[in-house]
Design an enzyme around this catalytic site. Structure first.
Site, PDB file in Angstrom:
ATOM      1  N   GLY A  16       0.835  -1.211   0.000  1.00  8.73           N
ATOM      2  CA  GLY A  16       0.000   0.000   0.000  1.00  8.73           C
ATOM      3  C   GLY A  16       0.861   1.247   0.000  1.00  8.73           C
ATOM      4  CG  LEU A  21      -0.570   7.065   7.203  1.00 10.34           C
ATOM      5  CD1 LEU A  21      -0.976   6.419   8.519  1.00 10.34           C
ATOM      6  CD2 LEU A  21      -0.023   8.461   7.451  1.00 10.34           C
ATOM      7  CE1 TYR A 150      -9.323  -0.335  14.680  1.00 10.79           C
ATOM      8  CE2 TYR A 150      -9.530   2.045  14.751  1.00 10.79           C
ATOM      9  CZ  TYR A 150      -9.495   0.865  14.021  1.00 10.79           C
ATOM     10  OH  TYR A 150      -9.632   0.879  12.662  1.00 10.79           O
ATOM     11  N   PRO A 193      -4.582   9.567  15.026  1.00 11.85           N
ATOM     12  CG  PRO A 193      -5.440  11.570  15.888  1.00 11.85           C
ATOM     13  CD  PRO A 193      -4.760  10.308  16.298  1.00 11.85           C
TER      14      PRO A 193
HETATM   15  C1  HXC Z   1     -20.769  -1.336   4.633  1.00 11.40           C
HETATM   16  C2  HXC Z   1     -19.369  -2.038   2.913  1.00 11.40           C
HETATM   17  C3  HXC Z   1     -18.845  -0.699   2.782  1.00 11.40           C
HETATM   18  C4  HXC Z   1     -19.384   0.315   3.655  1.00 11.40           C
HETATM   19  C5  HXC Z   1     -17.852  -1.989   1.344  1.00 11.40           C
HETATM   20  N1  HXC Z   1     -18.717  -2.764   2.003  1.00 11.40           N
HETATM   21  N2  HXC Z   1     -17.907  -0.722   1.801  1.00 11.40           N
HETATM   22  N3  HXC Z   1     -20.303  -2.337   3.835  1.00 11.40           N
HETATM   23  N4  HXC Z   1     -20.331  -0.049   4.564  1.00 11.40           N
HETATM   24  N5  HXC Z   1     -18.942   1.578   3.602  1.00 11.40           N
HETATM   25  C6  HXC Z   1     -18.942  -4.193   1.771  1.00 11.40           C
HETATM   26  C7  HXC Z   1     -19.568  -4.421   0.419  1.00 11.40           C
HETATM   27  O1  HXC Z   1     -20.983  -4.268   0.446  1.00 11.40           O
HETATM   28  C8  HXC Z   1     -19.184  -5.874   0.157  1.00 11.40           C
HETATM   29  O2  HXC Z   1     -20.013  -6.743   0.899  1.00 11.40           O
HETATM   30  C9  HXC Z   1     -17.808  -5.970   0.781  1.00 11.40           C
HETATM   31  O3  HXC Z   1     -17.703  -4.880   1.735  1.00 11.40           O
HETATM   32  C10 HXC Z   1     -16.691  -5.834  -0.214  1.00 11.40           C
HETATM   33  O4  HXC Z   1     -16.846  -4.601  -0.885  1.00 11.40           O
HETATM   34  P1  HXC Z   1     -16.146  -4.322  -2.289  1.00 11.40           P
HETATM   35  O5  HXC Z   1     -16.297  -2.876  -2.588  1.00 11.40           O
HETATM   36  O6  HXC Z   1     -16.609  -5.296  -3.293  1.00 11.40           O
HETATM   37  O7  HXC Z   1     -14.655  -4.711  -1.943  1.00 11.40           O
HETATM   38  P2  HXC Z   1     -13.296  -4.136  -2.447  1.00 11.40           P
HETATM   39  O8  HXC Z   1     -13.449  -3.529  -3.806  1.00 11.40           O
HETATM   40  O9  HXC Z   1     -12.314  -5.191  -2.252  1.00 11.40           O
HETATM   41  O10 HXC Z   1     -13.013  -2.924  -1.442  1.00 11.40           O
HETATM   42  C11 HXC Z   1     -12.486  -3.145  -0.179  1.00 11.40           C
HETATM   43  C12 HXC Z   1     -12.847  -2.006   0.770  1.00 11.40           C
HETATM   44  C13 HXC Z   1     -12.557  -0.634   0.103  1.00 11.40           C
HETATM   45  C14 HXC Z   1     -12.052  -2.142   2.021  1.00 11.40           C
HETATM   46  C15 HXC Z   1     -14.328  -2.102   1.100  1.00 11.40           C
HETATM   47  O11 HXC Z   1     -13.026   0.437   0.917  1.00 11.40           O
HETATM   48  C16 HXC Z   1     -11.082  -0.470  -0.156  1.00 11.40           C
HETATM   49  O12 HXC Z   1     -10.575  -0.978  -1.120  1.00 11.40           O
HETATM   50  N6  HXC Z   1     -10.372   0.246   0.728  1.00 11.40           N
HETATM   51  C17 HXC Z   1      -8.907   0.380   0.652  1.00 11.40           C
HETATM   52  C18 HXC Z   1      -8.433   1.638   1.251  1.00 11.40           C
HETATM   53  C19 HXC Z   1      -8.946   1.917   2.623  1.00 11.40           C
HETATM   54  O13 HXC Z   1      -9.994   1.439   3.056  1.00 11.40           O
HETATM   55  N7  HXC Z   1      -8.204   2.740   3.330  1.00 11.40           N
HETATM   56  C20 HXC Z   1      -8.577   3.138   4.665  1.00 11.40           C
HETATM   57  C21 HXC Z   1      -7.682   2.431   5.600  1.00 11.40           C
HETATM   58  S1  HXC Z   1      -7.495   3.433   6.967  1.00 11.40           S
HETATM   59  P3  HXC Z   1     -20.940  -7.876   0.209  1.00 11.40           P
HETATM   60  O14 HXC Z   1     -21.711  -8.433   1.337  1.00 11.40           O
HETATM   61  O15 HXC Z   1     -21.753  -7.146  -0.811  1.00 11.40           O
HETATM   62  O16 HXC Z   1     -19.962  -8.850  -0.386  1.00 11.40           O
HETATM   63  C22 HXC Z   1      -7.248   2.551   8.331  1.00 11.40           C
HETATM   64  C23 HXC Z   1      -6.780   3.369   9.492  1.00 11.40           C
HETATM   65  C24 HXC Z   1      -7.600   3.205  10.718  1.00 11.40           C
HETATM   66  O17 HXC Z   1      -7.430   1.387   8.359  1.00 11.40           O
HETATM   67  C25 HXC Z   1      -7.341   4.244  11.800  1.00 11.40           C
HETATM   68  C26 HXC Z   1      -8.026   5.552  11.562  1.00 11.40           C
HETATM   69  C27 HXC Z   1      -7.935   6.569  12.696  1.00 11.40           C
END
Ligand code: HXC
Length: 284
Positions: A16, A21, A150, A193
């Site tokens: 990533g 980050l 967390y 954060p």
């Molecule tokens: C509920 C959700 C959702 C949401 C996705 N899903 N987003 N459910 N609320 N907001 C569900 C979908 O309905 C689906 O379920 C399943 O998750 C997979 O979704 P896809 O979009 O098909 O998956 P994918 O394309 O692989 O995407 C993965 C992801 C996406 C995690 C959902 O957001 C992503 O690629 N993120 C990568 C970057 C990221 O998230 N960065 C933030 C990290 S920060 P079903 O049931 O339909 O199969 C971090 C720091 C924490 O972690 C600390 C902060 C202070």
């Protein structure tokens, strides 16, 4: 804080590493003398990041790998490719993550699995491949897992991430002990954060939420990417050869909120608090 000798002769893979980050840590490591491999799912993002990282130090080598860390075969192929692209691979930062806000009763099994697959399975896939590479080559190495504060105590509304990060923390401590005999160090950083485009779009979409985050942090500010990068360089470098199995919190004190009397700082100013304490002091 560091010179170009700090990481000279070492290559580090950051999962990533194309944004946020991961990119900040890649730049920091490059400035400190390391050659860099970054992987991610979006080639355009990786290409742009690679250019930016390369500008940090003249003569640096930066390579990109288009990989989904959830896929064990793709990960293994990437490690094979890295070992032919570089003389050695000395470090791995498991930074790739996924997260979203949801009431836990509304989660689908697919949503839970998506996050656990990226965070926990993805970290295992990369760590397993890297560990075997080091053991086969009888080489020392350093692994750094990016968890969260967390991971220790859980958090509402990010259940899949909290479970997965807790698993990564357990992996950190388990492997630190098990692989110490191979001279492989395994540590973690638990950031509080630190604003990034990706995380903020999903987790802090509202400026009010950010203001509250700042207000409830005793340092009254968010983290700076450079601060996290400095910690990552230190833990990955030979400046920390005896540190393993450690998870270092970097959050301006945010996670200490639970201290029994910490809440009083939210009630009144320091000046008023001091006056109240003075009034409570028994007279001689
Ligand atoms: C509920 C959700 C959702 C949401 C996705 N899903 N987003 N459910 N609320 N907001 C569900 C979908 O309905 C689906 O379920 C399943 O998750 C997979 O979704 P896809 O979009 O098909 O998956 P994918 O394309 O692989 O995407 C993965 C992801 C996406 C995690 C959902 O957001 C992503 O690629 N993120 C990568 C970057 C990221 O998230 N960065 C933030 C990290 S920060 P079903 O049931 O339909 O199969 C971090 C720091 C924490 O972690 C600390 C902060 C202070």
């Amino acid at each position: 804080m560091f010179t170009t000798d700090t990481m000279k002769g070492k290559t580090v893979l950051i999962t990533g590493g194309g944004s946020g980050l991961g990119l900040a840590m890649a730049k920091g490591l490059c400035r400190a003398g390391a050659d860099i491999a970054i992987c991610g799912r979006t080639v355009e993002k990786l290409e742009k990041a690679s250019e930016e990282i390369g500008k940090e130090r003249e003569g640096s080598k930066v390579k990109i790998y288009s990989v989904d860390v959830r896929n064990h075969e793709q990960v293994q192929e990437m490690f094979n490719q890295i070992s032919s692209d570089f003389d050695s691979l000395d470090g791995l930062i498991n930074n790739a993550a996924g997260n979203f806000l949801s009431a836990s009763e509304d989660l689908s099994p697919g949503g839970f699995k998506a996050i656990v697959d990226i965070v926990l399975q993805g970290t295992f896939n990369c760590t397993h491949a890297f560990g075997n590479y080091l053991i086969e080559n009888k080489a020392p190495g350093s692994i750094l897992n990016i968890v969260t504060t967390y991971a220790e105590h859980g958090s509402a509304f990010v259940l899949p991430s909290a479970c997965a990060k807790a698993g990564v923390l357990a992996m950190t401590k388990s492997l630190a002990y098990e692989w110490a005999e191979y001279d492989i160090r395994v540590n973690a950083i638990a950031p509080g954060p630190f604003p990034t485009k990706g995380a903020w779009a999903r987790l802090v979409p509202d400026s009010m939420l950010e203001k509250m985050m700042v207000k409830q942090n005793p340092s009254k500010r968010l983290g700076k990417h450079q601060e996290l990068a400095n910690l990552a360089v230190f833990l990955m470098s030979d400046l920390a050869p005896y540190i393993t199995g450690e998870s270092v919190v970097i959050d301006g004190g945010e996670s200490l909120k639970a201290g029994q009397f910490n809440f009083v700082t939210d009630m009144m100013s320091r000046k008023k608090l001091k006056m109240a304490f003075k009034a409570m002091k028994p007279k001689k």
